[in-house]
Design an enzyme around this catalytic site. Structure first.
Site, PDB file in Angstrom:
ATOM      1  N   GLU A 294       0.811  -1.224   0.000  1.00 38.33           N
ATOM      2  CA  GLU A 294       0.000   0.000   0.000  1.00 38.33           C
ATOM      3  C   GLU A 294       0.849   1.281   0.000  1.00 38.33           C
ATOM      4  O   GLU A 294       0.883   2.026   0.990  1.00 38.33           O
ATOM      5  CB  GLU A 294      -0.974  -0.036   1.184  1.00 38.33           C
ATOM      6  CG  GLU A 294      -1.913  -1.244   1.085  1.00 38.33           C
ATOM      7  CD  GLU A 294      -2.992  -1.289   2.161  1.00 38.33           C
ATOM      8  OE1 GLU A 294      -2.883  -0.528   3.138  1.00 38.33           O
ATOM      9  OE2 GLU A 294      -3.933  -2.085   2.014  1.00 38.33           O
ATOM     10  N   GLU A 396      -4.075  -9.258  -1.288  1.00 33.83           N
ATOM     11  CA  GLU A 396      -4.687  -9.080   0.032  1.00 33.83           C
ATOM     12  C   GLU A 396      -6.169  -8.765  -0.067  1.00 33.83           C
ATOM     13  O   GLU A 396      -6.607  -7.968  -0.897  1.00 33.83           O
ATOM     14  CB  GLU A 396      -3.989  -7.963   0.813  1.00 33.83           C
ATOM     15  CG  GLU A 396      -4.475  -7.848   2.259  1.00 33.83           C
ATOM     16  CD  GLU A 396      -3.790  -6.724   3.018  1.00 33.83           C
ATOM     17  OE1 GLU A 396      -2.554  -6.591   2.895  1.00 33.83           O
ATOM     18  OE2 GLU A 396      -4.493  -5.965   3.712  1.00 33.83           O
TER      19      GLU A 396
END
Length: 573
Positions: A294, A396
């Site tokens: 991220e 994810e």
């Protein structure tokens, strides 16, 4: 039930036709001249052929029974049957066989009604009918696999359980009787699902990383991975992702937020190389790495480090890629590693802008947190078009911002769950985050990803406790397996069943194939495994069951799917 109904039709066709033909023969056998005998035979052939065709439409298994009267009559009057009439019957018989030929299938279903994955062998007749045509010659991406993540939280809990429960969990995820996970993930340095902050290189200004050590992983993560390796017959790949570099390498000297200082680019690239070598020394080969989990950040709530698309591209092009290549480390490098949507499109345009920028990237990693219902097919299609020879891997996904519902199966099938965006998404994006049913979100997302070029799909934590942790930030989430170490209990949520439908039956090396369906509300995908079997996974969110006719190269099978059910069909052509 469909099979019993078809069998009954065939038996009735046989007996009615046999009685009709024999009566006709007895009446016509008195004819003496050849013209009348010849006319009689032709009539019998027409009637017999009609009977055969009717039997074909009813049930292929009883074709020979339906043909018996014709064979009997023809044997009695063979001298009067010319070549043309014999040819006519043989053509009809062959055509019927071609139309009605079936194949072996196995059907596995999980429904809200039973919440167990069961082998289904009988099917009730339904009011709604759906036709599915499989197109094995229409090929798309190769599948890498499906699985979950070895986090410190999961590994810590795993080792709090008894030996018998640990064995049960590993068999469920990696064993031949379980989900047979084939693609997994773990974290480099700590993440929010750790017991606290840690780095493999804690000594400041250690440019050559003399202090580097993975000792933090040797208590829980590495032993769990090794145990899984012992159970897995086919093995599994591991993708490793850093949440942050050590704080001393960053411009804010913090675990959260900030950027990697350019003066430490080479040191951070060396960090990856040492990590790969250290795990290899433990007998664990890391298949792939993502450059940063991220990179757009997580609100500076837990471990994170920020990159722009150009910064990540430059780091990989000038530092990480050359470092790993120079030492001949065979590992895949995946860029981005955040949510699908417009940001994904922006990032791939930079990562794969030219030959120099894309040289070291093997693919793009993505997450699902931008919406509770939209898998963003447009952005996935764009990512594939920009880099058609690169991987697209979902690294994810989880039910976030929720505490697990302990042994409450029905909750997972109901639209009661919320995610982070329910409370915290910008107002303009709120519509992307309605309440949802966890089972449907998982199944729809995996199917949607596969139908839009994604090669693999990895869930987040494999094991969490009844609180949805441990998580040092108290960022509670739900895993497919929930445990209570105090009582040594294991709860397999319905999410485990969803993951199993894909991971157990669609194996690494499978190729997604095309299909046509008459019902767009029945969400499905199809793939052909290396052993030739074809797997169809479909989700029926509606309350009503549906009859399914699956067509494959002039062969047909009839089954049914219950309402509120996820079903996997394995076809053996």
């Amino acid at each position: 039930m469909l099979i019993l109904f078809d069998f009954t039709c065939s038996i009735l066709a046989y007996f009615i036709g046999r009685k009709w033909l024999l009566k006709y023969v007895m009446q016509q056998v008195k004819f003496q001249n050849s013209d009348n005998q010849y006319s009689m035979i032709l009539k019998i052939e027409v009637l017999s052929s009609s009977l055969i065709s009717f039997a074909c439409l009813c049930d292929v298994k009883n074709l020979l029974l339906a043909m018996a009267p014709t064979i009997f009559v023809l044997s009695k009057f063979s001298k009067m049957v010319n070549k043309l009439s014999i040819t006519l019957v043989l053509i009809l018989m062959s055509a019927c066989k071609l139309i009605s030929q079936s194949f072996k299938v196995e059907v596995f279903e999980t429904s809200a009604k039973t919440n167990k994955t069961e082998l289904v062998t009988t099917f009730e007749q339904c009011k709604q009918s759906v036709s599915i045509t499989l197109l094995p010659n229409e090929k798309y991406q190769t599948i890498l696999g499906f699985g979950g993540s070895f986090t410190e939280a999961s590994a810590y809990l795993f080792h709090q359980m008894s030996a018998a429960k640990r064995k049960q969990i590993l068999e469920a995820y990696f064993g031949e009787s379980g989900a047979k996970y084939s693609l997994t993930r773990t974290h480099i340095n700590s993440c929010d699902f750790s017991l606290g902050h840690y780095s493999y290189a804690p000594v400041e200004n250690d440019m050559e990383l003399q202090s580097f050590s993975i000792k933090e992983d040797k208590d829980d993560i590495i032993p769990m991975i090794k145990d899984a390796m012992q159970v897995s017959k086919d093995g599994f790949n591991i993708i490793s992702s850093p949440w942050t570099a050590p704080p001393w390498m960053k411009d804010n000297n913090d675990w959260r937020g900030g950027k990697l200082l350019p003066s430490y680019y080479d040191t951070w690239a060396l960090f990856f190389a040492k990590y790969l070598d250290a795990y290899k020394a433990e007998g664990i080969n890391i298949w792939g790495i993502t450059v940063e989990n991220e990179p757009l950040g997580c609100g500076n709530n837990w471990e994170s480090m920020h990159y722009t698309p150009q910064e990540m591209t430059d780091f990989v092009k000038n530092h990480l890629g050359p470092k790993l290549k120079a030492n001949e480390r065979d590992v895949k490098i995946l860029g981005y590693d955040q949510n699908r949507g417009e940001e994904l499109e922006k990032w791939v345009d930079v990562l794969y802008e030219n030959d120099a920028s894309k040289e070291y990237f093997d693919g793009t990693a993505i997450h699902w947190y931008a919406s509770t219902y939209d898998w963003f097919p447009k952005s996935l299609q764009h990512a594939h078009q920009v880099a058609p020879n690169k991987y697209l891997i979902q690294t994810e996904a989880c039910i976030d911002a929720e505490v697990p519902q302990w042994k409450n199966d029905s909750w997972y099938w109901q639209k009661k769950a919320t995610d982070w965006g329910w409370d915290w998404a910008p107002e303009k994006d709120k519509y992307l985050h309605p309440k949802y049913a966890p089972v449907y979100r998982y199944a729809n997302d995996i199917i949607g990803c596969l139908n839009n070029w994604v090669n693999g799909w990895v869930d987040w934590n494999m094991v969490l406790d009844k609180q949805g942790g441990p998580n040092w930030f108290k960022n509670w989430c739900i895993a497919p397996v929930i445990v209570d170490p105090a009582t040594d209990e294991v709860y397999f949520t319905p999410l485990y069943a969803v993951m199993s439908h894909f991971s157990r039956y669609i194996r690494p090396g499978a190729v997604r194939i095309g299909f046509k369906t008459s019902d767009e509300k029945l969400h499905l995908t199809a793939a052909q495994n290396p052993d030739g079997t074809i797997v169809v996974v479909m989700l029926n969110e509606e309350n009503s069951p549906k009859d399914l006719t699956i067509n494959l190269k002039n062969r047909t099978t009839k089954i049914a799917i219950q309402g509120q059910a996820l079903q996997t069909v394995v076809l053996y052509p």
